[in-house]
Write an enzyme that holds these catalytic residues in place. Structure first.
Site, PDB file in Angstrom:
ATOM      1  CG  ASP A 101      32.408  37.823  38.966  1.00 23.86           C
ATOM      2  OD1 ASP A 101      32.433  38.941  39.509  1.00 23.86           O
ATOM      3  OD2 ASP A 101      31.526  36.959  39.180  1.00 23.86           O
TER       4      ASP A 101
HETATM    5  N1  URA Z   1      26.983  37.812  37.627  1.00 26.44           N
HETATM    6  C1  URA Z   1      28.045  37.199  38.181  1.00 26.44           C
HETATM    7  O1  URA Z   1      27.902  36.413  39.109  1.00 26.44           O
HETATM    8  N2  URA Z   1      29.252  37.479  37.680  1.00 26.44           N
HETATM    9  C2  URA Z   1      29.474  38.306  36.659  1.00 26.44           C
HETATM   10  O2  URA Z   1      30.608  38.520  36.245  1.00 26.44           O
HETATM   11  C3  URA Z   1      28.347  38.946  36.091  1.00 26.44           C
HETATM   12  C4  URA Z   1      27.106  38.672  36.602  1.00 26.44           C
END
Ligand code: URA
Length: 242
Positions: A101
Site C-alpha cells: 500500500d
Molecule cells: N497488507 C496490507 O494491508 N497492506 C500492505 O501493503 C501489505 C499487506
C-alpha cells in the site's frame, strides 16, 4: 505496459519509426498473432516476433527495494503520486512483485520476469511474508489464537498466520507485533486486523521469503544475488507441495 513500437526499438531491432512501418506492414506478431494496430500495448511477458524472429528480450533482472511509505507500487498513478519506479534507476524495465500500500514500507521485490513474479505472489506457492504491525488496539489471546488457527472473518478467511508479540502499551491501547502470512490478498494485514476490530497504524514488510532490507535505507535498492533468486524459486517449488 508499453507501446509495441517502443519495445521493438528498445530491443535494438530498428528505430521507432521503422518499427511503426513494420507493424503496419503486418511484419510483427504478439503471442503468435499479427498485430497491425499502432497503439497496441505490450508487457514484458508478451512474446514478440519481427519478421518471424523473436526480439531480443531483456535479461532477467531481480531487485529488492526498501519501499518508503508515500509511494504507490504501480508503474503509473492517475493521481500522479510518486511511484516505486521513481526509486529504481535500473537499465531494465522492472515492475513490482505484488503490491504494498501507499503507506506501507519495506521489502518489495522488483523484476521483469513474469513467471518469477507469478510464483512469488500466487497463494499456491505459499511464500511467507513477515510484517511488523503497529496496531491501534490490543490483540487479545483469542485474537492471537484465531490468527494462528486461520482467521475466519465476516468478509474473508485466511490461512494460519504466525504472531510474535513485541510490545503492548495498555495506557495508549496500542501494540506492536510481527505477523507472518502465506497469502498476499489485497490489503491483507489491514483487513485481517479490521476483522478483529483493530486498526493498523503503521505497516512495514520485514521479509519476503528469505529477503530482507537489511543495509538498505528507505528508497534504496539492490540487485538480488543469483543464489537469492534460486532460493526464492526453491521456496516456491517447496510451497507448491504443501
Ligand atoms: N497488507 C496490507 O494491508 N497492506 C500492505 O501493503 C501489505 C499487506
Amino acid at each position: 505496459m508499453e507501446r509495441l513500437q517502443k519495445v521493438i526499438a528498445q530491443a535494438g531491432v530498428c528505430s521507432r519509426r521503422k518499427a511503426e512501418e513494420l507493424i503496419v506492414q503486418g511484419k510483427v506478431s504478439v503471442n503468435g498473432e499479427i498485430v497491425t494496430t499502432l497503439g497496441t500495448k505490450v508487457s514484458g511477458n508478451d512474446y514478440i516476433e519481427v519478421n518471424g524472429k523473436e526480439i531480443n528480450k531483456e535479461e532477467k533482472a531481480y531487485y529488492v527495494l526498501n519501499k518508503p511509505k508515500g509511494c504507490v507500487s504501480t508503474s503509473n498513478d492517475d493521481k500522479e503520486r510518486k511511484t516505486v519506479l521513481d526509486y529504481m534507476a535500473t537499465r531494465e524495465r522492472v515492475y513490482s512483485v505484488g503490491r504494498l500500500d501507499y503507506d506501507t514500507s519495506g521489502v518489495l521485490l522488483m523484476t521483469n520476469d513474469g513467471e518469477f513474479c507469478n510464483q512469488m505472489i500466487h497463494p499456491r506457492y505459499h511464500i511467507k511474508k513477515k510484517y511488523l504491525v503497529n496496531l491501534q488496539g490490543i490483540l487479545s489471546e483469542e485474537d492471537i489464537r484465531a490468527l494462528r488457527k486461520g482467521l475466519k472473518g465476516k468478509e474473508d478467511s485466511y490461512l494460519p498466520a504466525k504472531v510474535w508479540m513485541l510490545e503492548t502499551d495498555i495506557v495508549r491501547e496500542r501494540c506492536r507485533f510481527e505477523l507472518t502470512i502465506q497469502e498476499g490478498k489485497n490489503h491483507q494485514v489491514k483487513n485481517m486486523m479490521k476483522e478483529l476490530g483493530h486498526e493498523v497504524r503503521r505497516l512495514h514488510r520485514v521479509q519476503f521469503g528469505t529477503i530482507t532490507v537489511e543495509n538498505l535505507q528507505p528508497g534504496e535498492f539492490r540487485r538480488l544475488k543469483p543464489f537469492e533468486v534460486k532460493e526464492l524459486k526453491r521456496l516456491a517449488t517447496e510451497g507448491e507441495k504443501q
